[in-house]
Design a protein around this motif. Structure first.
Motif, PDB file in Angstrom:
ATOM      1  N   UNK A  51       0.883  -1.163   0.000  1.00 30.24           N
ATOM      2  CA  UNK A  51       0.000   0.000   0.000  1.00 30.24           C
ATOM      3  C   UNK A  51       0.921   1.213   0.000  1.00 30.24           C
ATOM      4  N   UNK A  52       0.748   2.114  -0.970  1.00 26.95           N
ATOM      5  CA  UNK A  52       1.646   3.274  -1.033  1.00 26.95           C
ATOM      6  C   UNK A  52       1.156   4.396  -0.115  1.00 26.95           C
ATOM      7  N   UNK A  53       1.882   5.507  -0.110  1.00 31.49           N
ATOM      8  CA  UNK A  53       1.554   6.633   0.782  1.00 31.49           C
ATOM      9  C   UNK A  53       0.258   7.336   0.414  1.00 31.49           C
ATOM     10  N   UNK A  54      -0.270   7.067  -0.771  1.00 33.28           N
ATOM     11  CA  UNK A  54      -1.573   7.618  -1.167  1.00 33.28           C
ATOM     12  C   UNK A  54      -2.671   6.562  -1.044  1.00 33.28           C
ATOM     13  N   UNK A  55      -2.367   5.486  -0.306  1.00 31.54           N
ATOM     14  CA  UNK A  55      -3.295   4.379  -0.029  1.00 31.54           C
ATOM     15  C   UNK A  55      -3.759   3.635  -1.282  1.00 31.54           C
ATOM     16  N   UNK A  56      -2.907   3.594  -2.296  1.00 30.32           N
ATOM     17  CA  UNK A  56      -3.182   2.798  -3.493  1.00 30.32           C
ATOM     18  C   UNK A  56      -2.537   1.430  -3.306  1.00 30.32           C
ATOM     19  N   UNK A  57      -3.193   0.402  -3.831  1.00 23.93           N
ATOM     20  CA  UNK A  57      -2.728  -0.977  -3.677  1.00 23.93           C
ATOM     21  C   UNK A  57      -1.912  -1.391  -4.896  1.00 23.93           C
ATOM     22  N   UNK A  77      -2.367   0.198   7.801  1.00 26.97           N
ATOM     23  CA  UNK A  77      -1.434   0.630   8.837  1.00 26.97           C
ATOM     24  C   UNK A  77      -0.035   0.084   8.563  1.00 26.97           C
ATOM     25  N   UNK A  78       0.045  -1.209   8.202  1.00 31.56           N
ATOM     26  CA  UNK A  78       1.343  -1.839   7.928  1.00 31.56           C
ATOM     27  C   UNK A  78       1.793  -1.652   6.479  1.00 31.56           C
ATOM     28  N   UNK A  79       0.895  -1.109   5.623  1.00 29.66           N
ATOM     29  CA  UNK A  79       1.202  -0.851   4.202  1.00 29.66           C
ATOM     30  C   UNK A  79       1.473  -2.152   3.431  1.00 29.66           C
ATOM     31  N   UNK A  80       0.710  -3.201   3.751  1.00 30.47           N
ATOM     32  CA  UNK A  80       0.875  -4.485   3.077  1.00 30.47           C
ATOM     33  C   UNK A  80      -0.467  -4.965   2.542  1.00 30.47           C
ATOM     34  N   UNK A  81      -0.405  -5.874   1.563  1.00 27.09           N
ATOM     35  CA  UNK A  81      -1.624  -6.543   1.108  1.00 27.09           C
ATOM     36  C   UNK A  81      -1.294  -7.975   0.765  1.00 27.09           C
ATOM     37  N   UNK A  82      -2.318  -8.829   0.852  1.00 23.61           N
ATOM     38  CA  UNK A  82      -2.190 -10.246   0.517  1.00 23.61           C
ATOM     39  C   UNK A  82      -3.372 -10.650  -0.339  1.00 23.61           C
ATOM     40  N   UNK A  83      -3.078 -11.432  -1.364  1.00 31.46           N
ATOM     41  CA  UNK A  83      -4.116 -12.033  -2.193  1.00 31.46           C
ATOM     42  C   UNK A  83      -3.990 -13.536  -1.999  1.00 31.46           C
ATOM     43  N   UNK A  84      -5.081 -14.184  -1.595  1.00 25.09           N
ATOM     44  CA  UNK A  84      -5.077 -15.635  -1.384  1.00 25.09           C
ATOM     45  C   UNK A  84      -6.276 -16.254  -2.090  1.00 25.09           C
ATOM     46  N   UNK A  85      -6.171 -17.545  -2.370  1.00 25.17           N
ATOM     47  CA  UNK A  85      -7.284 -18.254  -2.990  1.00 25.17           C
ATOM     48  C   UNK A  85      -8.413 -18.412  -1.983  1.00 25.17           C
ATOM     49  N   UNK A  86      -9.636 -18.173  -2.431  1.00 21.33           N
ATOM     50  CA  UNK A  86     -10.804 -18.410  -1.580  1.00 21.33           C
ATOM     51  C   UNK A  86     -11.048 -19.912  -1.537  1.00 21.33           C
ATOM     52  N   UNK A  87     -11.281 -20.432  -0.367  1.00 24.86           N
ATOM     53  CA  UNK A  87     -11.542 -21.863  -0.208  1.00 24.86           C
ATOM     54  C   UNK A  87     -13.050 -22.092  -0.275  1.00 24.86           C
TER      55      UNK A  87
END
Length: 133
Positions: free
Chosen positions: A7-13, A113-123
């Motif tokens: 997540x960048x400083x402008x809250x873009x993913x 808050x941590x400026x991270x994102x995760x993409x996971x497979x939906x089960x």
């Protein structure tokens, strides 16, 4: 399967994806765009060196009612631990975009808050439907 992003400083993913065409492969930073219902969008300057095969043309209306007619190409991408064939819109855009069409059947979690994102497979198979009474 997990794909990590930021997540960048402008809250873009953002997420980095390896894209492969006939001539070349390249890791490209894509901005996740929730208003884009396609899979990927690339500027001409990024698409041409990859040698992506042309598969057709599409049409969409952008913000402000402007109609665009991008050319439609296909590409192989490294999607987590898998290779996946995807549709790529190529036009005069400046920013590579990842659309909602690529996130169907996946879960995206952004931690601003941590400026991270995760993409996971939906089960999906593990979900039990609940009856509404």
């Amino acid at each position: 399967m997990i794909i990590n992003g930021t997540v960048d400083n402008e809250n873009r993913l953002w997420v980095k994806i390896k894209v492969t065409g006939y001539h070349n492969s390249q890791e490209i930073d894509f901005r996740i765009d929730t208003a884009f219902d396609g899979e990927l969008s690339l500027p001409i300057s990024k698409a041409v060196p990859l040698g992506l095969p042309l598969v057709g043309e599409s049409q969409y209306s952008a913000a402000g009612g402007v109609t665009n007619n991008p050319l439609k190409f296909s590409a192989s991408i490294q999607w987590g631990s898998k290779n996946k064939l995807v549709s790529v819109d190529v036009d005069r855009t400046r920013t590579p975009l990842l659309g909602m069409g690529l996130l169907i059947d996946y879960i995206l979690v952004a931690d601003f808050k941590k400026k991270t994102l995760k993409i996971t497979e939906a089960k999906i198979d593990n979900l039990k439907p609940k009856l509404l009474l």
